[in-house]
Design a protein around this motif. Structure first.
Motif, PDB file in Angstrom:
ATOM      1  N   UNK A 179       0.881  -1.161   0.000  1.00 41.07           N
ATOM      2  CA  UNK A 179       0.000   0.000   0.000  1.00 41.07           C
ATOM      3  C   UNK A 179       0.920   1.212   0.000  1.00 41.07           C
ATOM      4  N   UNK A 180       0.735   2.090  -0.976  1.00 37.92           N
ATOM      5  CA  UNK A 180       1.565   3.283  -1.111  1.00 37.92           C
ATOM      6  C   UNK A 180       0.759   4.483  -0.627  1.00 37.92           C
ATOM      7  N   UNK A 181       1.173   5.026   0.514  1.00 39.14           N
ATOM      8  CA  UNK A 181       0.471   6.199   1.044  1.00 39.14           C
ATOM      9  C   UNK A 181       1.378   7.427   1.065  1.00 39.14           C
ATOM     10  N   UNK A 182       2.400   7.419   0.196  1.00 35.54           N
ATOM     11  CA  UNK A 182       3.352   8.533   0.175  1.00 35.54           C
ATOM     12  C   UNK A 182       2.930   9.660  -0.765  1.00 35.54           C
ATOM     13  N   UNK A 183       1.864   9.449  -1.525  1.00 32.84           N
ATOM     14  CA  UNK A 183       1.398  10.504  -2.427  1.00 32.84           C
ATOM     15  C   UNK A 183       0.048  11.041  -1.929  1.00 32.84           C
ATOM     16  N   UNK A 184      -0.518  11.971  -2.668  1.00 32.75           N
ATOM     17  CA  UNK A 184      -1.796  12.570  -2.270  1.00 32.75           C
ATOM     18  C   UNK A 184      -2.909  11.525  -2.221  1.00 32.75           C
ATOM     19  N   UNK A 235      -0.588  -3.608  -6.918  1.00 32.58           N
ATOM     20  CA  UNK A 235      -1.096  -4.933  -7.253  1.00 32.58           C
ATOM     21  C   UNK A 235      -0.179  -5.565  -8.293  1.00 32.58           C
ATOM     22  N   UNK A 236       0.141  -6.845  -8.112  1.00 33.02           N
ATOM     23  CA  UNK A 236       0.919  -7.573  -9.118  1.00 33.02           C
ATOM     24  C   UNK A 236       0.006  -8.525  -9.873  1.00 33.02           C
ATOM     25  N   UNK A 237       0.100  -8.448 -11.204  1.00 33.47           N
ATOM     26  CA  UNK A 237      -0.589  -9.367 -12.100  1.00 33.47           C
ATOM     27  C   UNK A 237       0.523  -9.973 -12.939  1.00 33.47           C
ATOM     28  N   UNK A 238       1.039 -11.143 -12.533  1.00 36.04           N
ATOM     29  CA  UNK A 238       2.232 -11.702 -13.177  1.00 36.04           C
ATOM     30  C   UNK A 238       3.398 -10.774 -12.891  1.00 36.04           C
ATOM     31  N   UNK A 239       3.992 -10.219 -13.957  1.00 37.33           N
ATOM     32  CA  UNK A 239       5.104  -9.276 -13.812  1.00 37.33           C
ATOM     33  C   UNK A 239       4.648  -7.826 -13.914  1.00 37.33           C
ATOM     34  N   UNK A 240       3.363  -7.608 -14.120  1.00 38.21           N
ATOM     35  CA  UNK A 240       2.838  -6.262 -14.333  1.00 38.21           C
ATOM     36  C   UNK A 240       2.354  -5.664 -13.015  1.00 38.21           C
ATOM     37  N   UNK A 241       2.849  -4.451 -12.706  1.00 37.49           N
ATOM     38  CA  UNK A 241       2.390  -3.744 -11.516  1.00 37.49           C
ATOM     39  C   UNK A 241       1.217  -2.849 -11.907  1.00 37.49           C
ATOM     40  N   UNK A 242       0.141  -2.937 -11.140  1.00 37.56           N
ATOM     41  CA  UNK A 242      -1.061  -2.137 -11.365  1.00 37.56           C
ATOM     42  C   UNK A 242      -1.287  -1.296 -10.119  1.00 37.56           C
ATOM     43  N   UNK A 243      -1.507  -0.003 -10.311  1.00 38.55           N
ATOM     44  CA  UNK A 243      -1.768   0.903  -9.193  1.00 38.55           C
ATOM     45  C   UNK A 243      -3.258   1.223  -9.156  1.00 38.55           C
ATOM     46  N   UNK A 244      -3.896   0.884  -8.042  1.00 39.94           N
ATOM     47  CA  UNK A 244      -5.339   1.075  -7.886  1.00 39.94           C
ATOM     48  C   UNK A 244      -5.592   2.095  -6.783  1.00 39.94           C
ATOM     49  N   UNK A 245      -6.275   3.197  -7.100  1.00 37.74           N
ATOM     50  CA  UNK A 245      -6.572   4.191  -6.068  1.00 37.74           C
ATOM     51  C   UNK A 245      -7.472   3.593  -4.977  1.00 37.74           C
TER      52      UNK A 245
END
Length: 174
Positions: free
Chosen positions: A124-129, A135-145
């Motif tokens: 969980x990234x809480x360093x931004x606004x 989220x990892x889907x295989x090798x792909x990183x997905x950022x979900x608000x």
């Protein structure tokens, strides 16, 4: 005690008296839950050191005025200024429904009502606004608000976060 087994409660913000009393800034919405603690862990030189509390009281809403055993002078208190305070994870109040602690959902699958399961929450990234599920889907990183409006359910039993995401949000990563 290892830092991984603890949660951050706040930090020692300032001295309160000439007799070693300190004010701990409590980084919580419910400071009253922590008014009568017996001890805390103070991070000192990258180690968690237990400090036992002789007495404590709430001070101006989100500060805890404490007197630690074995801290009886201004000089001893000076050494602790700015030090982070931790408590064991087992002391966190249990949350129910759609309220959750960030560390609690790491490893949960994330499911969209339309797409189904599309990955696993790794951080969980809480360093931004805007706080984001990483989220990892295989090798792909997905950022979900992490937006309340998108959150449908925290399914602790099946270790899933169920969301209703806008069309195209996940697809743009895949």
């Amino acid at each position: 005690m290892r830092k991984e087994d603890c949660f951050y409660l706040g930090k020692i913000a300032k001295k309160f008296s000439f007799k070693g009393e300190l004010l701990i800034y409590l980084d919580t919405d419910e400071p009253e839950l922590y008014e009568n603690m017996e001890s805390v862990f103070v991070e000192f030189n990258n180690n968690l050191v237990p400090f036992f509390i002789e007495n404590s009281s709430l001070h101006k809403n989100d500060f805890l005025r404490v007197r630690f055993e074995d801290v009886s002078s201004e000089e001893e208190a000076d050494r602790l200024l700015g030090c982070p305070i931790y408590l064991p994870l087992k002391m966190l109040p249990k949350l129910t429904g759609n309220k959750f602690y960030f560390h609690e959902v790491i490893g949960f699958e994330i499911e969209d009502q339309r797409l189904g399961v599309f990955g696993k929450i790794v951080a969980v990234n809480d360093s931004s606004a805007q706080t984001l599920f990483e989220v990892l889907n295989g090798d792909i990183e997905i950022l979900i608000p992490m937006i309340d409006h998108f959150l449908v359910k925290i399914d602790r039993e099946n270790k899933k976060v169920i969301m209703n995401l806008p069309e195209g949000l996940v697809e743009m990563y895949l």
